[in-house]
Design a protein around this motif. Structure first.
Motif, PDB file in Angstrom:
ATOM      1  N   SER A  82     -82.616  54.175  64.372  1.00  0.00           N
ATOM      2  CA  SER A  82     -81.426  54.991  64.574  1.00  0.00           C
ATOM      3  C   SER A  82     -81.676  56.411  64.081  1.00  0.00           C
ATOM      4  O   SER A  82     -82.211  56.622  62.992  1.00  0.00           O
ATOM      5  CB  SER A  82     -80.215  54.381  63.865  1.00  0.00           C
ATOM      6  N   ILE A  83     -81.295  57.362  64.919  1.00  0.00           N
ATOM      7  CA  ILE A  83     -81.386  58.781  64.578  1.00  0.00           C
ATOM      8  C   ILE A  83     -79.987  59.202  64.130  1.00  0.00           C
ATOM      9  O   ILE A  83     -79.051  59.181  64.934  1.00  0.00           O
ATOM     10  CB  ILE A  83     -81.856  59.620  65.775  1.00  0.00           C
ATOM     11  N   GLU A  84     -79.834  59.583  62.868  1.00  0.00           N
ATOM     12  CA  GLU A  84     -78.513  59.816  62.302  1.00  0.00           C
ATOM     13  C   GLU A  84     -78.442  61.180  61.617  1.00  0.00           C
ATOM     14  O   GLU A  84     -79.430  61.917  61.540  1.00  0.00           O
ATOM     15  CB  GLU A  84     -78.150  58.689  61.338  1.00  0.00           C
ATOM     16  N   GLY A  85     -77.233  61.506  61.128  1.00  0.00           N
ATOM     17  CA  GLY A  85     -77.047  62.772  60.440  1.00  0.00           C
ATOM     18  C   GLY A  85     -77.125  63.956  61.390  1.00  0.00           C
ATOM     19  O   GLY A  85     -76.777  63.871  62.573  1.00  0.00           O
ATOM     20  N   VAL A  86     -77.602  65.072  60.879  1.00  0.00           N
ATOM     21  CA  VAL A  86     -77.728  66.296  61.674  1.00  0.00           C
ATOM     22  C   VAL A  86     -79.107  66.275  62.324  1.00  0.00           C
ATOM     23  O   VAL A  86     -80.104  66.675  61.721  1.00  0.00           O
ATOM     24  CB  VAL A  86     -77.531  67.541  60.783  1.00  0.00           C
ATOM     25  N   SER A  87     -79.168  65.792  63.540  1.00  0.00           N
ATOM     26  CA  SER A  87     -80.458  65.502  64.177  1.00  0.00           C
ATOM     27  C   SER A  87     -80.417  65.826  65.664  1.00  0.00           C
ATOM     28  O   SER A  87     -79.349  65.855  66.280  1.00  0.00           O
ATOM     29  CB  SER A  87     -80.818  64.016  64.002  1.00  0.00           C
ATOM     30  N   ASN A  88     -81.603  66.022  66.224  1.00  0.00           N
ATOM     31  CA  ASN A  88     -81.721  66.181  67.670  1.00  0.00           C
ATOM     32  C   ASN A  88     -83.165  65.935  68.096  1.00  0.00           C
ATOM     33  O   ASN A  88     -84.048  65.692  67.262  1.00  0.00           O
ATOM     34  CB  ASN A  88     -81.236  67.562  68.126  1.00  0.00           C
ATOM     35  N   LEU A  89     -83.399  66.015  69.405  1.00  0.00           N
ATOM     36  CA  LEU A  89     -84.721  65.769  69.980  1.00  0.00           C
ATOM     37  C   LEU A  89     -84.949  66.772  71.106  1.00  0.00           C
ATOM     38  O   LEU A  89     -84.116  66.903  72.002  1.00  0.00           O
ATOM     39  CB  LEU A  89     -84.810  64.344  70.532  1.00  0.00           C
ATOM     40  N   LYS A  90     -86.095  67.465  71.047  1.00  0.00           N
ATOM     41  CA  LYS A  90     -86.464  68.396  72.104  1.00  0.00           C
ATOM     42  C   LYS A  90     -87.845  68.038  72.626  1.00  0.00           C
ATOM     43  O   LYS A  90     -88.730  67.665  71.850  1.00  0.00           O
ATOM     44  CB  LYS A  90     -86.446  69.836  71.591  1.00  0.00           C
ATOM     45  N   LEU A  91     -88.011  68.154  73.945  1.00  0.00           N
ATOM     46  CA  LEU A  91     -89.276  67.818  74.576  1.00  0.00           C
ATOM     47  C   LEU A  91     -89.875  69.062  75.228  1.00  0.00           C
ATOM     48  O   LEU A  91     -89.151  69.863  75.838  1.00  0.00           O
ATOM     49  CB  LEU A  91     -89.098  66.750  75.650  1.00  0.00           C
ATOM     50  N   GLY A  92     -91.208  69.197  75.143  1.00  0.00           N
ATOM     51  CA  GLY A  92     -91.912  70.277  75.806  1.00  0.00           C
ATOM     52  C   GLY A  92     -93.300  69.831  76.213  1.00  0.00           C
ATOM     53  O   GLY A  92     -94.021  69.230  75.415  1.00  0.00           O
ATOM     54  N   GLY A  93     -93.659  70.077  77.451  1.00  0.00           N
ATOM     55  CA  GLY A  93     -94.969  69.641  77.951  1.00  0.00           C
ATOM     56  C   GLY A  93     -94.791  68.915  79.266  1.00  0.00           C
ATOM     57  O   GLY A  93     -93.898  69.217  80.058  1.00  0.00           O
ATOM     58  N   LYS A  94     -95.620  67.911  79.486  1.00  0.00           N
ATOM     59  CA  LYS A  94     -95.477  67.145  80.719  1.00  0.00           C
ATOM     60  C   LYS A  94     -95.883  65.692  80.500  1.00  0.00           C
ATOM     61  O   LYS A  94     -96.669  65.363  79.614  1.00  0.00           O
ATOM     62  CB  LYS A  94     -96.303  67.769  81.838  1.00  0.00           C
ATOM     63  N   TYR A  95     -95.302  64.844  81.303  1.00  0.00           N
ATOM     64  CA  TYR A  95     -95.534  63.403  81.263  1.00  0.00           C
ATOM     65  C   TYR A  95     -95.329  62.855  79.846  1.00  0.00           C
ATOM     66  O   TYR A  95     -96.204  62.226  79.249  1.00  0.00           O
ATOM     67  CB  TYR A  95     -96.920  63.059  81.805  1.00  0.00           C
ATOM     68  N   LEU A  96     -94.137  63.109  79.316  1.00  0.00           N
ATOM     69  CA  LEU A  96     -93.712  62.583  78.022  1.00  0.00           C
ATOM     70  C   LEU A  96     -92.642  61.526  78.268  1.00  0.00           C
ATOM     71  O   LEU A  96     -91.788  61.687  79.140  1.00  0.00           O
ATOM     72  CB  LEU A  96     -93.151  63.697  77.141  1.00  0.00           C
ATOM     73  N   VAL A  97     -92.677  60.457  77.487  1.00  0.00           N
ATOM     74  CA  VAL A  97     -91.701  59.374  77.619  1.00  0.00           C
ATOM     75  C   VAL A  97     -91.108  59.073  76.248  1.00  0.00           C
ATOM     76  O   VAL A  97     -91.844  58.899  75.271  1.00  0.00           O
ATOM     77  CB  VAL A  97     -92.341  58.092  78.194  1.00  0.00           C
ATOM     78  N   VAL A  98     -89.765  59.033  76.183  1.00  0.00           N
ATOM     79  CA  VAL A  98     -89.059  58.632  74.967  1.00  0.00           C
ATOM     80  C   VAL A  98     -88.239  57.397  75.298  1.00  0.00           C
ATOM     81  O   VAL A  98     -87.502  57.389  76.292  1.00  0.00           O
ATOM     82  CB  VAL A  98     -88.136  59.751  74.453  1.00  0.00           C
ATOM     83  N   ARG A  99     -88.345  56.361  74.456  1.00  0.00           N
ATOM     84  CA  ARG A  99     -87.564  55.170  74.757  1.00  0.00           C
ATOM     85  C   ARG A  99     -87.123  54.439  73.484  1.00  0.00           C
ATOM     86  O   ARG A  99     -87.695  54.602  72.409  1.00  0.00           O
ATOM     87  CB  ARG A  99     -88.350  54.225  75.658  1.00  0.00           C
ATOM     88  N   ASP A 100     -86.042  53.698  73.628  1.00  0.00           N
ATOM     89  CA  ASP A 100     -85.561  52.715  72.644  1.00  0.00           C
ATOM     90  C   ASP A 100     -84.895  53.320  71.413  1.00  0.00           C
ATOM     91  O   ASP A 100     -84.704  52.620  70.415  1.00  0.00           O
ATOM     92  CB  ASP A 100     -86.698  51.795  72.184  1.00  0.00           C
TER      93      ASP A 100
END
Length: 767
Positions: A82-100
């Motif tokens: 679990s990603i909690e609190g003051v958080s975020n996710l940024k992606l840069g590049g190519k052919y990246l996969v985030v899951r679950d």
């Protein structure tokens, strides 16, 4: 030959070793280890986040994968990170996969929770978010704007994810087209579960926004398919299309109070979607049409009861020479092979017409541009009740051609055409919400480019079996419209818990305070008769009922000097039944938090007496009630009444969606009994709802500077009937908005001023 064999063996061994290196797993249990793993990762690597809570973390996931060997960032166990609190996710590049991953118990410090861009120099392309959940990851202040997912770049995908419970300002998902690197993007938004999204109380609560008015003439080619929009009630637009060449296919819109709106942009395909309403809401809509070149085919509409902006098919008039952010004329649109079952008025034309309002709106705002070169063909309309009106026209529809549209009920509109016919035919129910014809209506119209409509709602080949409507017989298999297991993350559910509410006996003030704090949501606190002297504010952050055990002898809550009675917190639901609440005019009976009301509250007051308070209900700015209902209650000897008037900055927001005041008495309320305010006007939004019925108002309003007993400025939907107003020293009881059909019905007034109707209420347009 032996040497060649050895070289081959060595090369295979080296290749095998390289494969193992490429496929290696990088484990991370801390933020630093995660950062190091991302920096080290190569194409084919997996970065695994250890199970547990990752709090206050801003992840920048960058790298260069390949189509066959993406870089994967995933949870050790799906749903256990679990990603909690003051958080975020940024992606840069190519052919990246985030899951679950599971985002919960927090909010983003930036414009988005997940963003397909780190900065202008690091944009994600060919990347994917899958099997993730964002669950009520909403800003503490509802007025703070963000997007939970921002699409940038090209060829990115969101799939099999659950996006639930956004309550603050801003669309849930937004696609950006600012710059050449973001156009012609071909993004994929597929197999997701969106919602429920609660009512926001104003604009900017869309679930999806594809583009903006400023980039609305830009090609996007975004594909939104096979998603489940579940009670997405944020605002009138569930999807706001604002770019060109997008496709919306095979989505389910379930009891969502809004529409798929072709707000800006051209040449979109809307095919094979299902819109399911009910008998209880007139706010559930279908498709609203603006602009050019759209094809609307094979869609199924069931119990869509809305009018105008929320009708099953709402075709708007445009504004001549419209600016980009207003309404362009509808031209060259095809609506074919759709089925409408038990929809109140499925076809509505000239929606938003302002022809007779030239004294109110400037010429640029008058919607006189009627649809041109629009075709409605092969549509099937069936109503079980005869009181439905299949076609409503607010303006001339000479620019619309009708071909082979069949109704089972009389066409009572002024729109007549050989292409609209009434015919006796039957439908049968085959599953919940799904009715199909018992016989094909084979007299179809074969129009220009109609050969491109190759299949029906369920994928049957129209070349082999073709019929008017979205469905051709025979229907293969046992078709069920809503199969929730197809959408969203497999490990997450929005189903309510199986907790059985308890009735808890209370006999003292100390017991009330303690048991309220420890109660579960849904519990009932049953108070023994007597006086409860309360010296602390009662906090409501769950669903609680407070009632008297003896309905004939109400328990009395008496609050000490300066002590607020009840304080409503986000998601708090307070049910007051058969009790008495008293103050000493130094405190408010019920208030919201003065900040961080991140989510809506609800308030239900029944058979209750409220007296001697400074105010009865006080809502602070940015707070929002879904419903406030007062029934069969007695409000007396208070300085002021119900204050829902803090959204004064002309942005279209308001403090409560539904206000019901029925069968109640108000006596000696010195100021206004009700101040329910909406600042800023966009006629397409719901705009608040007030029901004031069968009440008695006496000796009230003398101290209000406005001279009004009931203030409902800017509230769109008002029922004002069967009330008695006696001896209220005010200039006017209320001002009703005639343009919106508001009128007093069966009210009695004695020595209380008048109820005035103002036909064209002056409102500041949000645009």
């Amino acid at each position: 030959m032996k040497k060649s064999f050895i070289l081959l063996f060595l090369s295979l061994a080296l290749f095998s070793h390289q494969e193992k290196v490429v496929a290696q797993t990088l484990n991370a249990s801390t933020a630093q280890e995660l950062q190091d793993a991302i920096a080290e990762a190569k194409a084919g690597n997996e970065i695994v986040l250890q199970n547990g809570v990752w709090k206050d973390i801003q992840i920048k996931f960058y790298g260069e994968g390949t189509v066959d060997k993406p870089i994967i960032l995933r949870a050790e166990t799906p749903g256990k990170v679990s990603i909690e609190g003051v958080s975020n996710l940024k992606l840069g590049g190519k052919y990246l996969v985030v899951r679950d991953l599971h985002f919960k118990n927090g909010y983003t410090p930036s414009n988005s929770v997940i963003q397909f861009k780190i900065n202008e120099d690091s944009i994600a392309n060919h990347s994917r978010i899958t099997n993730c959940v964002i669950d009520e990851f909403t800003q503490p202040n509802r007025e703070v704007s963000d997007h939970w997912i921002e699409f940038w770049g090209r060829n990115n995908q969101l799939d099999h994810s659950s996006i639930v419970g956004k309550s603050n300002f801003g669309p849930t998902v937004r696609v950006f087209l600012k710059g050449n690197e973001h156009v012609n993007n071909h993004h994929q938004i597929v197999y997701n579960h969106f919602g429920p999204r609660p009512r926001k109380g104003g604009p900017h609560g869309e679930t999806l926004q594809i583009g903006s008015s400023h980039t609305s003439m830009t090609p996007s080619y975004t594909n939104v398919s096979n998603n489940f929009f579940d009670r997405c009630n944020g605002e009138v637009e569930i999807i706001s299309n604002k770019s060109n060449f997008n496709e919306y296919r095979n989505n389910i819109f379930f009891e969502s109070e809004g529409s798929l709106v072709l707000r800006h942009g051209n040449y979109c395909t809307i095919d094979g979607n299902v819109f399911i309403g009910n008998d209880d809401s007139e706010f559930i809509g279908g498709i609203r049409v603006i602009n050019t070149g759209h094809w609307i085919t094979n869609n199924y509409f069931y119990k869509i009861k809305g009018n105008e902006f929320r009708s099953a098919l709402a075709v708007m008039n445009g504004i001549p020479k419209s600016p980009l952010n207003r309404y362009n004329q509808v031209t060259d649109v095809v609506v074919a092979y759709n089925t409408y079952i038990d929809c109140k008025s499925p076809f509505q034309f000239g929606v938003g017409t302002n022809i007779d309002k030239k004294d109110v709106l400037p010429a640029s705002e008058i919607r006189s541009a009627r649809p041109e070169r629009m075709l409605l063909a092969n549509n099937l309309v069936y109503n079980h009740k005869e009181d439905q009106y299949p076609i409503v026209n607010y303006d001339d529809v000479g620019g619309v051609t009708f071909k082979n549209n069949i109704l089972n009920s009389e066409n009572k509109s002024g729109v007549t055409s050989d292409g609209i016919s009434t015919k006796v035919f039957e439908v049968k129910q085959v599953s919940e919400d799904l009715y199909i014809p018992t016989k094909n209506q084979e007299d179809v119209f074969h129009g220009f480019d109609f050969e491109t409509i190759k299949s029906d709602l369920f994928g049957a080949d129209r070349q082999k079996q073709n019929s008017i409507g979205a469905i051709s017989l025979p229907v293969s298999g046992n078709q069920v419209l809503v199969q929730k297991n197809l959408y969203g993350s497999k490990w997450f559910s929005t189903e309510a818990s199986n907790y059985t509410p308890k009735t808890i006996a209370v006999s003292s003030a100390k017991s009330l305070i303690s048991k309220l704090k420890n109660a579960h949501s849904g519990d009932i606190l049953s108070l023994k008769s007597g006086v409860y002297k309360i010296n602390t504010t009662l906090l409501i952050d769950k669903n609680i009922t407070i009632t008297s055990s003896d309905k004939d002898k109400k328990a009395e809550l008496r609050f000490a000097t300066g002590i607020t009675g009840f304080e409503m917190h986000p998601k708090g639901i307070l049910n007051l039944e058969n009790i008495s609440i008293k103050g000493d005019k130094t405190q408010d009976a019920i208030v919201t938090l003065d900040k961080n009301m991140s989510k809506a509250f609800n308030l239900f007051i029944k058979n209750t007496e409220i007296s001697k308070f400074k105010s009865v209900i006080k809502a602070y700015k940015a707070s929002f009630a879904d419903t406030i209902a007062i029934d069969n209650s007695n409000i007396k000897d208070c300085l002021t009444g119900i204050l829902l008037n803090t959204e004064t900055d002309a942005k279209g927001d308001y403090n409560a969606e539904f206000v019901f005041i029925t069968n109640s008495t108000f006596d000696q309320v010195q100021s206004s009994v009700l101040n329910y305010y909406r600042g800023g006007y966009d006629e397409s939004t719901i705009g608040g709802n007030l029901v004031l019925k069968n009440n008695t108002f006496t000796n009230s309003g003398q101290a209000d500077e406005s001279g009004l007993l009931i203030q409902n400025h800017g509230i769109v939907n008002v029922i004002f009937s069967d009330n008695t107003f006696r001896d209220n020293p005010v200039k006017e009881i209320a001002i009703l908005w005639g343009e919106k059909g508001q009128k007093p019905v069966n009210n009695v007034t004695e020595n209380s001023g008048e109820i005035r109707i103002e036909q064209n209420l002056k409102q500041k347009l949000m645009y």
